[in-house]
Motif scaffolding. Structure first.
Motif, PDB file in Angstrom:
ATOM      1  N   ILE A 106       0.823  -1.210   0.000  1.00  0.00           N
ATOM      2  CA  ILE A 106       0.000   0.000   0.000  1.00  0.00           C
ATOM      3  C   ILE A 106       0.855   1.257   0.000  1.00  0.00           C
ATOM      4  N   ASP A 107       1.955   1.249   0.735  1.00  0.00           N
ATOM      5  CA  ASP A 107       2.795   2.442   0.816  1.00  0.00           C
ATOM      6  C   ASP A 107       3.395   2.836  -0.526  1.00  0.00           C
ATOM      7  N   MET A 108       3.605   1.873  -1.404  1.00  0.00           N
ATOM      8  CA  MET A 108       4.235   2.165  -2.691  1.00  0.00           C
ATOM      9  C   MET A 108       3.231   2.235  -3.840  1.00  0.00           C
ATOM     10  N   GLN A 109       1.947   2.171  -3.548  1.00  0.00           N
ATOM     11  CA  GLN A 109       0.975   2.181  -4.631  1.00  0.00           C
ATOM     12  C   GLN A 109       0.961   3.514  -5.367  1.00  0.00           C
ATOM     13  N   CYS A 110       0.745   3.400  -6.652  1.00  0.00           N
ATOM     14  CA  CYS A 110       0.708   4.567  -7.528  1.00  0.00           C
ATOM     15  C   CYS A 110      -0.541   5.400  -7.239  1.00  0.00           C
ATOM     16  N   LEU A 115      -5.458   6.879  -5.406  1.00  0.00           N
ATOM     17  CA  LEU A 115      -6.109   8.115  -4.978  1.00  0.00           C
ATOM     18  C   LEU A 115      -7.051   8.769  -5.985  1.00  0.00           C
ATOM     19  N   PRO A 116      -7.596   8.068  -6.978  1.00  0.00           N
ATOM     20  CA  PRO A 116      -8.334   8.789  -8.021  1.00  0.00           C
ATOM     21  C   PRO A 116      -9.534   9.582  -7.537  1.00  0.00           C
ATOM     22  N   SER A 117     -10.335   9.048  -6.640  1.00  0.00           N
ATOM     23  CA  SER A 117     -11.514   9.803  -6.202  1.00  0.00           C
ATOM     24  C   SER A 117     -11.101  10.998  -5.354  1.00  0.00           C
ATOM     25  N   ASP A 118     -10.021  10.861  -4.581  1.00  0.00           N
ATOM     26  CA  ASP A 118      -9.511  12.002  -3.817  1.00  0.00           C
ATOM     27  C   ASP A 118      -9.052  13.121  -4.742  1.00  0.00           C
ATOM     28  N   VAL A 119      -8.305  12.759  -5.765  1.00  0.00           N
ATOM     29  CA  VAL A 119      -7.768  13.770  -6.676  1.00  0.00           C
ATOM     30  C   VAL A 119      -8.895  14.453  -7.431  1.00  0.00           C
ATOM     31  N   ALA A 120      -9.912  13.705  -7.803  1.00  0.00           N
ATOM     32  CA  ALA A 120     -11.040  14.288  -8.536  1.00  0.00           C
ATOM     33  C   ALA A 120     -11.729  15.388  -7.726  1.00  0.00           C
ATOM     34  N   ARG A 121     -11.676  15.273  -6.399  1.00  0.00           N
ATOM     35  CA  ARG A 121     -12.296  16.283  -5.531  1.00  0.00           C
ATOM     36  C   ARG A 121     -11.296  17.333  -5.058  1.00  0.00           C
ATOM     37  N   ALA A 122     -10.034  17.129  -5.342  1.00  0.00           N
ATOM     38  CA  ALA A 122      -8.989  18.033  -4.854  1.00  0.00           C
ATOM     39  C   ALA A 122      -8.911  19.289  -5.723  1.00  0.00           C
ATOM     40  N   GLY A 123      -8.026  20.172  -5.336  1.00  0.00           N
ATOM     41  CA  GLY A 123      -7.838  21.413  -6.073  1.00  0.00           C
ATOM     42  C   GLY A 123      -7.013  21.227  -7.335  1.00  0.00           C
ATOM     43  N   MET A 158      -3.556   1.520 -22.921  1.00  0.00           N
ATOM     44  CA  MET A 158      -2.677   0.757 -22.030  1.00  0.00           C
ATOM     45  C   MET A 158      -2.656   1.365 -20.630  1.00  0.00           C
ATOM     46  N   VAL A 159      -2.589   2.691 -20.557  1.00  0.00           N
ATOM     47  CA  VAL A 159      -2.655   3.371 -19.260  1.00  0.00           C
ATOM     48  C   VAL A 159      -3.984   3.026 -18.583  1.00  0.00           C
ATOM     49  N   SER A 160      -5.069   3.115 -19.344  1.00  0.00           N
ATOM     50  CA  SER A 160      -6.396   2.841 -18.795  1.00  0.00           C
ATOM     51  C   SER A 160      -6.512   1.400 -18.301  1.00  0.00           C
ATOM     52  N   LEU A 161      -5.956   0.470 -19.027  1.00  0.00           N
ATOM     53  CA  LEU A 161      -5.995  -0.938 -18.615  1.00  0.00           C
ATOM     54  C   LEU A 161      -5.204  -1.152 -17.327  1.00  0.00           C
ATOM     55  N   CYS A 162      -4.002  -0.604 -17.268  1.00  0.00           N
ATOM     56  CA  CYS A 162      -3.166  -0.790 -16.072  1.00  0.00           C
ATOM     57  C   CYS A 162      -3.812  -0.152 -14.846  1.00  0.00           C
ATOM     58  N   VAL A 163      -4.192   1.113 -14.970  1.00  0.00           N
ATOM     59  CA  VAL A 163      -4.775   1.816 -13.828  1.00  0.00           C
ATOM     60  C   VAL A 163      -6.131   1.206 -13.471  1.00  0.00           C
ATOM     61  N   GLY A 164      -6.974   0.987 -14.480  1.00  0.00           N
ATOM     62  CA  GLY A 164      -8.293   0.416 -14.222  1.00  0.00           C
ATOM     63  C   GLY A 164      -8.226  -0.971 -13.619  1.00  0.00           C
ATOM     64  N   GLY A 165      -7.300  -1.788 -14.111  1.00  0.00           N
ATOM     65  CA  GLY A 165      -7.133  -3.125 -13.560  1.00  0.00           C
ATOM     66  C   GLY A 165      -6.782  -3.092 -12.086  1.00  0.00           C
TER      67      GLY A 165
END
Length: 196
Positions: A106-110, A115-123, A158-165
């Motif tokens: 978890i500490d090294m996760q991209c 964090l996608p939902s956090d970033v979507a609500r961030a500044g 490819m980005v979408s597959l990796c991140v989405g997966g």
């Protein structure tokens, strides 16, 4: 006696690393400045010597992934191995990104999947740092696909597959589904990399 510029850089890096780990584990909203600073072994007052806001710290934590990501760590562990073939590098990134090792650490996760939902609500600052990570990953795949038909579209897929997966794998408590989601994403990403 004032601190040296190196000390300030090292202290800031310590705060960013502490924040990145806490944000990965608990999310932006659940982590306080006090928690970040305590984890870094510093006082809250020191925070404002380095950052104007929690959003600015969050952006720095997201951006820091370019220097702490598992791919960079793996490369540092094998310094004598030079990968100059862009396709081989892209394949290694796909394999590592969707690996058990990365999912379980978890500490090294991209931040792209942690964090996608956090970033979507961030500044705007965190969103820009996140955008830069997406573009960086897309660039690695784009270089590997250079000259191929629909290279830009393939790189983004490819980005979408990796991140989405990884996003989906993190959300299920079914170990078999967690494994098959990542295996399917890996298979399709590699097919896009190799297809003419």
């Amino acid at each position: 006696m004032p601190y040296s510029p190196e000390h300030k850089v090292q202290t800031r890096a310590r705060v960013v690393e502490s924040a990145r780990r806490l944000f990965n584990r608990h999310g932006f909203e659940q982590v306080t400045i006090d928690q970040v600073m305590a984890s870094a072994g510093l006082t809250r007052g020191a925070f404002y010597h380095h950052f104007d806001s929690k959003d600015q710290l969050y952006a720095a934590a997201v951006a820091s992934f370019t220097t702490c990501n598992p791919f960079a760590v793996k490369a540092a562990q094998t310094p004598n191995v030079v990968i100059d073939d862009p396709k081989q590098m892209a394949e290694m990134l796909i394999d590592l990104y969707l690996s058990d090792e990365v999912l379980e650490n978890i500490d090294m996760q991209c931040p792209l999947y942690a964090l996608p939902s956090d970033v979507a609500r961030a500044g705007l600052e965190p969103q820009q740092a996140y955008t830069d990570l997406i573009r960086g990953m897309r660039h690695i795949y784009g270089v590997a696909l250079n000259g191929m038909r629909d290279a830009d579209m393939r790189a983004e897929a490819m980005v979408s597959l990796c991140v989405g997966g990884m996003v989906l794998a993190r959300t299920t408590n079914d170990p078999q589904l967690r494994q098959s989601l990542r295996a399917s994403a890996r298979h399709q990403a590699l097919a896009l990399l190799k297809a003419e």
